[in-house]
Structure formats: C-alpha cells, structure tokens
Design an enzyme around this catalytic site. Structure first.
Site, PDB file in Angstrom:
ATOM      1  N   LYS A  34     -17.833 -40.449  -2.396  1.00  0.00           N
ATOM      2  CA  LYS A  34     -17.507 -39.211  -1.716  1.00  0.00           C
ATOM      3  C   LYS A  34     -16.820 -39.577  -0.240  1.00  0.00           C
ATOM      4  CE  LYS A  34     -22.021 -39.049   0.122  1.00  0.00           C
ATOM      5  NZ  LYS A  34     -23.519 -38.588  -0.039  1.00  0.00           N
ATOM      6  N   TYR A 254      -9.523 -44.873  32.234  1.00  0.00           N
ATOM      7  CA  TYR A 254      -9.903 -43.587  32.723  1.00  0.00           C
ATOM      8  C   TYR A 254     -11.278 -43.304  33.623  1.00  0.00           C
ATOM      9  CZ  TYR A 254      -5.913 -42.000  29.833  1.00  0.00           C
ATOM     10  OH  TYR A 254      -4.752 -41.309  29.229  1.00  0.00           O
TER      11      TYR A 254
HETATM   12  C1  LIG Z   1     -24.254 -39.797  -0.323  1.00  0.00           C
HETATM   13  C2  LIG Z   1     -25.342 -39.468  -1.192  1.00  0.00           C
HETATM   14  C3  LIG Z   1     -25.996 -40.652  -1.803  1.00  0.00           C
HETATM   15  C4  LIG Z   1     -25.874 -42.149  -1.187  1.00  0.00           C
HETATM   16  O1  LIG Z   1     -26.579 -42.257  -0.157  1.00  0.00           O
HETATM   17  P1  LIG Z   1     -26.541 -43.751   0.709  1.00  0.00           P
HETATM   18  O2  LIG Z   1     -27.414 -43.451   1.761  1.00  0.00           O
HETATM   19  O3  LIG Z   1     -25.028 -43.869   1.391  1.00  0.00           O
HETATM   20  O4  LIG Z   1     -26.695 -44.749  -0.403  1.00  0.00           O
HETATM   21  C5  LIG Z   1     -26.868 -40.512  -2.818  1.00  0.00           C
HETATM   22  N1  LIG Z   1     -27.418 -39.352  -3.143  1.00  0.00           N
HETATM   23  C6  LIG Z   1     -26.808 -37.944  -2.988  1.00  0.00           C
HETATM   24  C7  LIG Z   1     -27.133 -36.851  -3.376  1.00  0.00           C
HETATM   25  C8  LIG Z   1     -25.725 -38.358  -1.791  1.00  0.00           C
HETATM   26  O5  LIG Z   1     -25.277 -37.304  -1.259  1.00  0.00           O
END
Ligand SMILES: *Cc1c(COP(=O)(O)O)cnc(C)c1O
Length: 356
Positions: A34, A254
């Site tokens: 994702k 800055y």
């Molecule tokens: C993003 C996600 C993961 C992966 O989590 P990590 O901590 O990056 O390993 C697993 N399950 C779900 C439902 C997620 O949304």
C-alpha cells in the site's frame, strides 16, 4: 543537475522477503505494498517481491495498478471496497475484499455467485479493541457463520494496535482472535504484521502480512534493523552545493536558530522538506558522509539543509546520505518525533528515483 536521489535496493528487498519466509515458513505471505510500497515505488518493488503469495493494498486504485503491471497474484483490499460500484470491478480483476461493516456485507451478498465462482476469499475483520475497523465479538461469529452457509471461503483477519510494544491490549486481542477462530473452525486466519511476525510465531496461521520489515525499517522503537537482520531498501542522498566558513556569533538559516560558538566550516546540502525530508527535528539530527555521522545545524529549508563539516575532507559535489545503511531512517524519524513508516511514505515526487 540538482542531486536529490532515492535509491531502491532490490537485493535488500529480496533479502528482507526471505527473512519473512525464514520467520514464517508455514504461512503464505501477503506483501503489503500500500501507499506506493511504503513510498518505495510499487513497480520496482513488485518485481523484487514477485514470489509473494499475495499483495495487500488499501484501495481499489492501488490494486488496479498491480494488475496493470501484469501481476496475477491474489490481492487483498485491507479496508474492503468503499462503494457498491467497486464490487463488479473487484470480481472481474480477481481482487479479494475485507468486510468490516454491514453495508460491505450487503454489497458482497448482492454479488455472491460471481464472487464465489471467481474463487475469491472474503476476509472478515475482527475489531478486538483497536476500534478502527471490524465487527466485534460476538457479532462477527454470526457474520462468519452466515457467510460460510452462503458458500464463501472466509479468512478471519485482525490487526494489533500494539504489536510493537508490551501492552495489556495484546492479550485481549489474541484471546478474542482465538475465541472467534475456535467458534468458527475450520477457518483461515491472519493477524500478523511485521512486529507480530517477529514476536508471536504461534500466531502466524495461514497468512502473514509483512509491511515495514520488507522495506528494511524497524517496527520496534527499541530494536534497529541490524538486530532484526533486515537491510534498508531506500537510500536517500543529496550533495554538497556550497561550503561556508563562519565565525563565532554568526548564524545559519531561517529563524537564525543556530549560532556558531567557534570557527566552523558548514556545508549546504541539496535536500529539503520539498523533497520529503522532515523539517521538524526535535532532537539532534545527523546525516552520513562517507559513513561518518555529521550533525545538522539550523532549520531545514524547502530545498536545502546545513551541516557542520568542520575538519572533514569534503568538497562541492560530495555525496551526503540522509538515510540508508549508515544513517537509519528510523533514527531520523526518532529525531523528528515520528516513525520510519511516515518518512518513507511521505517522500515527494521531486527526488530522482533509481533502482540499484
Ligand atoms: C499496513 C498493514 C500491515 C503491515 O504492517 P507493518 O507494521 O508495516 O508490517 C499489516 N496488516 C494490515 C491490515 C495493515 O494495514
């Protein structure tokens, strides 16, 4: 040309994927890609993760990108669909959904025959105390019994709120998950993200869902990727574009927040928050030059930062590592009051991307 470059190390990604296989040899691997593979670029990452049993994404658009790139593995939409009109597309493209509320169930049941004929599993989300998504106990048991009676193949799915820490909610979440799993047996099951893959081998079940560990960042605040035997996948570099000698009392950047107390050589580096590098460092922050940690001074600008290179052998064009193998993204995150996940995901489109 301005140098602000994101290198993606495919061999490191493959190494980390093999680590998941070692840790969870009996589970299928749903690689979480994702948010553009946590900011790494989904196209390059899919090639390195092609042995995954499935991919996990947050929405239909992300899933269709994977199909457009030619990958045929199952894909799970971890929040399910967001409107009824997505259901026919999901079925046509062989994409599996989570259901986490009644409306999604209604959409699913309206397309029951086509969904089942395609051989798609339905992931049913348990809300065991995180209170984001899902059906609670005991409602979820009725939902699963109904779906099974209708002929669906179900996966019981759950996400830990504190897999990265010792927290009393962990035991409650585990107990509820096992309770539902037993009440609905036989049923496929999935509850492990990266942290849980490391911590609870007994909970790997049918599908593990690694995300951050694939990209070589740590899910834990107190363990770095070297102790976890993972390799950082993203290296962010820039280069020195100016060198200035300053005297005691002179200020930098800055807000003039940094005042020299001695004669110094400072370097200006071609990276800033416009590239996605975080501005808000609240603890001392460092970059790495030739593997050596070098302190940042003053504020981060949109296109530049300043570092203290007093006594170092550097010149215009010297490469500076913002994060990578020498300066870990998780360390930069800590200095900025955030987590590696955020820094990786929020890179802007400006840095050049290269695969190594
Ligand atoms: C993003 C996600 C993961 C992966 O989590 P990590 O901590 O990056 O390993 C697993 N399950 C779900 C439902 C997620 O949304």
């Amino acid at each position: 040309m301005r140098q602000a470059t994101i290198y993606i190390d495919s061999a490191a990604l493959q190494y980390n994927f093999q680590r998941v296989k070692q840790l969870a040899p009996n589970a299928k691997i749903v690689s979480m890609v994702k948010a553009n593979a946590y900011g790494h670029g989904v196209k390059d990452c899919l090639a390195a993760l092609a042995d995954s049993d499935a991919f996990g994404v947050a929405c239909l658009q992300e899933a269709l990108e994977i199909r457009d790139l030619g990958y045929q593995q199952p894909i799970t939409l971890i929040e399910g669909i967001f409107s009824a009109d997505e259901m026919p597309i999901v079925i046509a493209q062989n994409i599996e959904c989570i259901v986490h509320h009644q409306q999604q169930l209604d959409w699913l049941l309206a397309h029951k025959d086509a969904y089942i004929t395609q051989g798609l599993k339905i992931w049913v989300k348990l809300n065991s105390g995180m209170n984001r998504l899902g059906f609670k106990v005991p409602e979820i048991i009725d939902v699963i019994h109904t779906l099974k009676a209708e002929g669906f193949t179900c996966v019981l799915a759950m996400h830990f709120a504190n897999a990265d820490a010792d927290h009393p909610l962990n035991e409650q979440q585990k107990a509820q998950f096992l309770q539902v799993k037993n009440a609905c047996a036989p049923i496929l099951a999935s509850c492990c993200n990266s942290a849980a893959i490391y911590k609870w081998p007994e909970l790997h079940f049918d599908f593990v869902r690694p995300g951050i560990m694939l990209y070589g960042a740590s899910p834990f605040a107190d363990q770095n990727v070297h102790t976890l035997d993972l390799k950082p996948v993203m290296t962010l570099t820039a280069e020195i574009i100016a060198l200035n000698q300053i005297q005691p009392g002179e200020q930098v950047g800055y807000g003039s927040t940094f005042t020299a107390e001695r004669d110094m050589t400072i370097a200006i580096v071609s990276i800033g928050y416009g590239d996605g590098y975080p501005r808000a460092y609240v603890q001392p922050n460092f970059v790495a030059i030739q593997g050596q940690l070098t302190p940042m001074i003053g504020r981060v600008s949109m296109d530049m930062i300043a570092i203290d290179v007093t006594g170092l052998t550097v010149k215009l064009g010297t490469t500076v590592e913002l994060w990578g193998k020498n300066r870990l993204v998780d360390e930069v995150a800590t200095a900025n009051g955030t987590i590696g996940y955020e820094l990786l995901c929020r890179m802007s489109a400006r840095p050049v991307r290269k695969q190594i």
